[in-house]
Design a protein around this motif. Structure first.
Motif, PDB file in Angstrom:
ATOM      1  N   ASP A  66       0.591  -1.162   0.029  1.00 57.72           N
ATOM      2  CA  ASP A  66      -0.060   0.227   0.141  1.00 57.72           C
ATOM      3  C   ASP A  66       0.811   1.137  -0.016  1.00 57.72           C
ATOM      4  OD1 ASP A  66      -2.235  -1.408   0.119  1.00 57.72           O
ATOM      5  OD2 ASP A  66      -2.684  -1.432   2.237  1.00 57.72           O
ATOM      6  N   LEU A  67       2.146   1.170   0.581  1.00 56.31           N
ATOM      7  CA  LEU A  67       2.962   2.501   0.347  1.00 56.31           C
ATOM      8  C   LEU A  67       3.828   2.359  -0.971  1.00 56.31           C
ATOM      9  CD1 LEU A  67       4.929   2.007   3.869  1.00 56.31           C
ATOM     10  CD2 LEU A  67       3.305   3.765   3.240  1.00 56.31           C
ATOM     11  N   GLY A  68       3.394   1.485  -1.814  1.00 58.33           N
ATOM     12  CA  GLY A  68       3.704   1.562  -2.951  1.00 58.33           C
ATOM     13  C   GLY A  68       5.182   0.795  -3.291  1.00 58.33           C
ATOM     14  N   VAL A  69       5.645  -0.063  -2.261  1.00 57.22           N
ATOM     15  CA  VAL A  69       6.812  -1.121  -2.443  1.00 57.22           C
ATOM     16  C   VAL A  69       6.270  -1.928  -3.394  1.00 57.22           C
ATOM     17  CG1 VAL A  69       8.361  -2.328  -1.298  1.00 57.22           C
ATOM     18  CG2 VAL A  69       7.531  -0.527  -0.009  1.00 57.22           C
ATOM     19  N   LYS A  70       7.101  -2.035  -4.381  1.00 59.99           N
ATOM     20  CA  LYS A  70       6.882  -3.343  -5.396  1.00 59.99           C
ATOM     21  C   LYS A  70       7.902  -4.489  -5.461  1.00 59.99           C
ATOM     22  CE  LYS A  70       5.149   0.295  -8.553  1.00 59.99           C
ATOM     23  NZ  LYS A  70       5.066   1.315  -7.756  1.00 59.99           N
ATOM     24  N   GLN A  71       7.625  -5.459  -5.953  1.00 57.39           N
ATOM     25  CA  GLN A  71       8.444  -6.571  -6.298  1.00 57.39           C
ATOM     26  C   GLN A  71       9.817  -6.143  -6.780  1.00 57.39           C
ATOM     27  OE1 GLN A  71       7.125  -9.691  -8.597  1.00 57.39           O
ATOM     28  NE2 GLN A  71       8.600 -11.341  -7.896  1.00 57.39           N
ATOM     29  N   GLY A  72      11.022  -6.469  -6.351  1.00 55.00           N
ATOM     30  CA  GLY A  72      12.284  -6.119  -6.647  1.00 55.00           C
ATOM     31  C   GLY A  72      12.683  -4.852  -6.011  1.00 55.00           C
ATOM     32  N   ASP A  73      11.891  -4.358  -5.409  1.00 56.27           N
ATOM     33  CA  ASP A  73      12.577  -3.057  -4.404  1.00 56.27           C
ATOM     34  C   ASP A  73      13.278  -3.513  -3.424  1.00 56.27           C
ATOM     35  OD1 ASP A  73      11.321  -1.001  -6.240  1.00 56.27           O
ATOM     36  OD2 ASP A  73       9.584  -0.923  -5.131  1.00 56.27           O
ATOM     37  N   HIS A  74      14.207  -2.601  -2.874  1.00 55.70           N
ATOM     38  CA  HIS A  74      14.964  -2.928  -1.810  1.00 55.70           C
ATOM     39  C   HIS A  74      14.777  -2.329  -0.377  1.00 55.70           C
ATOM     40  CE1 HIS A  74      18.636  -3.868  -4.680  1.00 55.70           C
ATOM     41  NE2 HIS A  74      17.392  -4.548  -4.837  1.00 55.70           N
ATOM     42  N   ILE A  75      14.525  -3.109   0.707  1.00 51.56           N
ATOM     43  CA  ILE A  75      14.123  -2.468   1.868  1.00 51.56           C
ATOM     44  C   ILE A  75      15.264  -2.852   3.020  1.00 51.56           C
ATOM     45  CG2 ILE A  75      12.747  -3.091   3.945  1.00 51.56           C
ATOM     46  CD1 ILE A  75      10.560  -3.614   1.811  1.00 51.56           C
ATOM     47  N   ALA A  76      15.789  -1.760   3.594  1.00 52.85           N
ATOM     48  CA  ALA A  76      16.954  -2.030   4.601  1.00 52.85           C
ATOM     49  C   ALA A  76      16.432  -2.061   5.990  1.00 52.85           C
ATOM     50  CB  ALA A  76      17.986  -0.874   4.534  1.00 52.85           C
ATOM     51  N   LEU A  77      16.691  -3.006   6.702  1.00 54.90           N
ATOM     52  CA  LEU A  77      16.597  -3.397   8.052  1.00 54.90           C
ATOM     53  C   LEU A  77      17.507  -2.754   8.985  1.00 54.90           C
ATOM     54  CD1 LEU A  77      14.878  -6.968   8.064  1.00 54.90           C
ATOM     55  CD2 LEU A  77      14.044  -4.507   7.282  1.00 54.90           C
ATOM     56  N   LEU A  78      17.376  -1.973   9.798  1.00 51.64           N
ATOM     57  CA  LEU A  78      18.386  -1.412  10.714  1.00 51.64           C
ATOM     58  C   LEU A  78      17.780  -1.840  12.288  1.00 51.64           C
ATOM     59  CD1 LEU A  78      19.211   2.171   9.724  1.00 51.64           C
ATOM     60  CD2 LEU A  78      20.853   0.560  10.304  1.00 51.64           C
ATOM     61  N   LEU A  79      17.734  -3.086  12.345  1.00 52.12           N
ATOM     62  CA  LEU A  79      16.980  -3.619  13.583  1.00 52.12           C
ATOM     63  C   LEU A  79      17.977  -4.590  14.502  1.00 52.12           C
ATOM     64  CD1 LEU A  79      13.534  -4.341  11.764  1.00 52.12           C
ATOM     65  CD2 LEU A  79      13.920  -2.498  13.291  1.00 52.12           C
ATOM     66  N   GLY A  80      17.575  -4.673  15.643  1.00 53.34           N
ATOM     67  CA  GLY A  80      18.399  -5.807  16.401  1.00 53.34           C
ATOM     68  C   GLY A  80      17.409  -7.218  16.373  1.00 53.34           C
ATOM     69  N   ASN A  81      17.640  -7.989  17.331  1.00 51.06           N
ATOM     70  CA  ASN A  81      17.035  -9.186  17.631  1.00 51.06           C
ATOM     71  C   ASN A  81      15.624  -8.884  17.940  1.00 51.06           C
ATOM     72  OD1 ASN A  81      19.335 -10.323  16.552  1.00 51.06           O
ATOM     73  ND2 ASN A  81      19.411 -11.865  18.174  1.00 51.06           N
ATOM     74  N   SER A  82      14.782  -9.157  17.350  1.00 46.06           N
ATOM     75  CA  SER A  82      13.265  -8.943  17.922  1.00 46.06           C
ATOM     76  C   SER A  82      12.231  -9.361  16.846  1.00 46.06           C
ATOM     77  CB  SER A  82      13.189  -7.174  17.915  1.00 46.06           C
ATOM     78  OG  SER A  82      13.094  -6.875  16.651  1.00 46.06           O
ATOM     79  N   PRO A  83      10.942  -9.527  17.244  1.00 41.38           N
ATOM     80  CA  PRO A  83       9.860  -9.961  16.351  1.00 41.38           C
ATOM     81  C   PRO A  83       9.708  -8.829  15.265  1.00 41.38           C
ATOM     82  CG  PRO A  83       9.233  -9.931  18.469  1.00 41.38           C
ATOM     83  CD  PRO A  83      10.362  -9.409  18.701  1.00 41.38           C
ATOM     84  N   HIS A  84      10.190  -7.702  15.314  1.00 38.86           N
ATOM     85  CA  HIS A  84      10.177  -6.755  14.256  1.00 38.86           C
ATOM     86  C   HIS A  84      10.958  -7.188  13.172  1.00 38.86           C
ATOM     87  CE1 HIS A  84       9.398  -3.589  17.705  1.00 38.86           C
ATOM     88  NE2 HIS A  84       8.116  -3.559  16.767  1.00 38.86           N
ATOM     89  N   PHE A  85      12.098  -7.693  13.561  1.00 38.36           N
ATOM     90  CA  PHE A  85      13.048  -8.081  12.558  1.00 38.36           C
ATOM     91  C   PHE A  85      12.416  -9.233  11.608  1.00 38.36           C
ATOM     92  CE2 PHE A  85      16.377 -10.457  10.287  1.00 38.36           C
ATOM     93  CZ  PHE A  85      17.468  -9.384  10.051  1.00 38.36           C
ATOM     94  N   VAL A  86      12.134 -10.346  12.485  1.00 40.20           N
ATOM     95  CA  VAL A  86      11.140 -11.701  11.828  1.00 40.20           C
ATOM     96  C   VAL A  86      10.082 -11.304  10.711  1.00 40.20           C
ATOM     97  CG1 VAL A  86      10.354 -13.984  12.086  1.00 40.20           C
ATOM     98  CG2 VAL A  86      12.131 -12.773  13.694  1.00 40.20           C
ATOM     99  N   ILE A  87       9.205 -10.375  11.309  1.00 42.71           N
ATOM    100  CA  ILE A  87       8.084  -9.889  10.454  1.00 42.71           C
ATOM    101  C   ILE A  87       8.713  -9.096   9.230  1.00 42.71           C
ATOM    102  CG2 ILE A  87       6.029  -8.424  10.441  1.00 42.71           C
ATOM    103  CD1 ILE A  87       5.805  -9.259  13.678  1.00 42.71           C
ATOM    104  N   SER A  88       9.410  -8.152   9.466  1.00 44.01           N
ATOM    105  CA  SER A  88       9.921  -7.293   8.444  1.00 44.01           C
ATOM    106  C   SER A  88      10.555  -8.220   7.351  1.00 44.01           C
ATOM    107  CB  SER A  88      10.854  -6.130   8.960  1.00 44.01           C
ATOM    108  OG  SER A  88      10.423  -5.391   9.910  1.00 44.01           O
ATOM    109  N   LEU A  89      11.393  -9.114   7.513  1.00 37.20           N
ATOM    110  CA  LEU A  89      11.964  -9.764   6.915  1.00 37.20           C
ATOM    111  C   LEU A  89      11.366 -10.675   5.816  1.00 37.20           C
ATOM    112  CD1 LEU A  89      14.681 -11.400   5.699  1.00 37.20           C
ATOM    113  CD2 LEU A  89      14.307 -13.108   7.448  1.00 37.20           C
ATOM    114  N   HIS A  90      10.136 -11.411   6.740  1.00 35.39           N
ATOM    115  CA  HIS A  90       9.203 -12.212   5.971  1.00 35.39           C
ATOM    116  C   HIS A  90       8.325 -11.279   5.074  1.00 35.39           C
ATOM    117  CE1 HIS A  90      10.372 -16.543   6.631  1.00 35.39           C
ATOM    118  NE2 HIS A  90      11.176 -15.872   7.635  1.00 35.39           N
ATOM    119  N   GLY A  91       7.729 -10.409   5.728  1.00 33.47           N
ATOM    120  CA  GLY A  91       7.078  -9.409   5.030  1.00 33.47           C
ATOM    121  C   GLY A  91       7.329  -8.857   3.761  1.00 33.47           C
ATOM    122  N   ALA A  92       8.774  -8.414   3.845  1.00 35.13           N
ATOM    123  CA  ALA A  92       9.413  -8.061   2.519  1.00 35.13           C
ATOM    124  C   ALA A  92       9.586  -9.034   1.577  1.00 35.13           C
ATOM    125  CB  ALA A  92      10.780  -7.260   2.958  1.00 35.13           C
TER     126      ALA A  92
END
Length: 517
Positions: free
Chosen positions: A45-71
């Motif tokens: 919905d933010l306009g992120v498309k297949q093939g776009d790059h998403i950087a994670l600046l995260l430590g060990n947390s559920p945020h990392f797991v959800i962000s990784l698999h969501g992307a």
């Protein structure tokens, strides 16, 4: 099949099983898969498309797991970054990696406010809240004038639970991991969906991971060792991960007593800290069926001392970012050899070659090269580096190794770290192994220094538990255990060896220390 599809399949079959524990809370596979789907939808919905790059600046947390698999479910490519990097280091990776979105800790909001104008490719900063959302509210008020800033929690709540992402192919980029490197700027190793899935599957099968395992995930998730061995491999087989935000011996023993984990993965430094921790009781780790070591060579003295005290087997392995990362492990169903990185894992081939790329005889030292479905696609925007590393289907690791007649491999040293004393090769690890056997040595690192007569000489950094230990004592000890040309010519006592966030000793920092003198 890929990682996020497998997560969805596990959720359909065993949705009530616990996927992770974090800070006293638990989450089932069904709940995790639902969060991943909603977050992928919100990104779309933010306009992120297949093939776009998403950087994670995260430590060990559920945020990392959800962000990784969501992307990954969206078909985007993830660029994990160490959140404690300097602004310059972060800016280089975000810009070189063409990141469209940065997902970050709320503690980094002030940094993002200062940096966002120097990050032209970034369209959205997604802030992961802590303290039950309190920090998010504070963060939102401080960044209210920037339309680029979004709340992770809010996006997650607004995502659709019915979202279905695009199909991805095995050769599509899933993750770009920037290697620390010893010289120059870091390079981004492109790991595909096929690379990550195959290595996680091979590792989990080789180590017999199953749904009854509880894996301590204390290695940094942004590092490839954790990403595959302590995150992807367990979740692939329906196991439970015990997310630890930051390694400390006290916390590991506490978590072990409470949750009865079955697998621990760490680097040698972690094992050393656990061994040295005075309040660490062997009974606390009795539930472990397996310990895994990687990231650096483990001194044999440390391995045997740890196993003796805690009555658990350490399976030492080997890997590198460019191979997703694992290529070798000591097998569980045959003899473990201390000092060895083990045998080739399932579907991966290791070989030792000379300077001409020809395979050497058993027992001879050469460069370790690797091939298999786990080997990277190449380096991002670096065709010359890719051509140097990937040759005729093989990945050249830059590590010197040998193989015995039973198929076990032994890392001798990094090719770039080898010391040449008067024409003789000295491998730092060989000297370090001797020093680790000394009862007063806690840690050591060996480097080559310029020598007017011999070209190079051996210099040692020592962390000692005995303030009375002298350079003369150690030189005498080394002389009794090493050939004359391998004996250090100088020894320097320091309080602590510099390490990165995974606990790996930073030889580059030690070289800089020497150069500054």
């Amino acid at each position: 099949m890929n990682l996020t599809k497998q997560l969805h399949e596990t959720a359909l079959k065993n949705g009530s099983r616990t996927a992770y524990y974090f800070m006293g809370e638990s989450c089932t596979y069904g709940e995790l898969d639902g969060a991943v789907t909603k977050f992928a939808s919100a990104l779309a919905d933010l306009g992120v498309k297949q093939g776009d790059h998403i950087a994670l600046l995260l430590g060990n947390s559920p945020h990392f797991v959800i962000s990784l698999h969501g992307a990954l479910r969206l078909g985007a490519t993830v660029v994990p970054i160490n959140p404690i990097y300097t602004p310059d280091e972060i800016a280089y990776i975000v810009n070189n990696g063409d990141a469209k979105v940065v997902i970050m800790l709320d503690l980094l909001v002030p940094l993002a406010e200062k940096m966002h104008q120097s990050l032209p490719t970034v369209e959205h900063f997604i802030v992961c809240e802590t303290l039950n959302g309190q920090a998010a509210q504070q963060g939102d008020s401080s960044i209210s004038q920037s339309s680029k800033m979004k709340s992770f929690t809010r996006l997650l709540s607004e995502g659709s639970p019915h979202y279905q992402g695009p199909d991805t192919a095995d050769h599509d980029a899933a993750v770009i991991l920037y290697t620390s490197g010893t010289t120059g700027k870091p390079k981004g190793a492109i790991l595909t969906h096929g690379n990550l899935y195959s290595n996680a599957k091979s590792v989990s099968d080789f180590l017999h991971m199953n749904e009854n395992d509880i894996v301590i995930t204390t290695l940094p998730m942004f590092h490839v060792f954790c990403l595959t061995v302590a995150l992807n491999a367990p979740l692939l087989n329906g196991a439970t991960i015990l997310i630890d935000p930051k390694f400390s011996p006290k916390e590991i023993f506490k978590l072990a007593k409470e949750y009865k984990p079955t697998v621990f993965a760490g680097v040698p430094t972690m094992y050393n800290f656990l061994l040295q921790y005075e309040e660490g009781e062997a009974a606390a780790l009795e539930s472990l069926r397996l310990c895994i070591s990687g990231g650096a060579s483990m001194p044999v003295a440390l391995l045997t001392s740890f196993e003796k005290k805690f009555n658990v087997v350490i399976s030492e392995g080997y890997g590198l970012s460019e191979a997703s990362p694992v290529t070798c492990f000591n097998p569980l169903d045959s003899p473990r050899k201390p000092g060895s990185i083990g045998k080739s894992i399932i579907d991966v081939e290791n070989k030792i070659v000379n300077e001409l790329g020809e395979e050497v005889k058993l027992g001879e030292v050469g460069e370790l090269i690797v091939r298999g479905p786990n080997v990277m696609k190449g380096y991002y925007k670096a065709p010359e580096d890719t051509a140097a590393a990937l040759r005729e289907g093989w990945l050249y690791t830059g590590d010197l190794a040998r193989q015995d007649d039973e198929g076990y491999f032994y890392i001798v040293d990094r090719k770039k770290d080898m010391i040449i004393v008067g024409g003789y090769n000295v491998y730092p690890r060989e000297v370090e192994e001797v020093l680790y056997d000394h009862p007063d040595v806690i840690e050591t690192a060996v480097l080559g220094v310029p020598d007017a007569n011999l070209g190079e000489a051996v210099h040692c950094f020592i962390v000692s538990r005995n303030p009375q230990l002298t350079e003369t004592d150690l030189l005498s000890y080394c002389s009794a255990h090493l050939a004359k040309y391998k004996v250090p010519t100088s020894i320097e006592f320091i309080d602590e060896l510099p390490k990165n966030t995974t606990g790996k000793i930073l030889r580059r920092a030690l070289r800089n220390k020497l150069a500054a003198k």
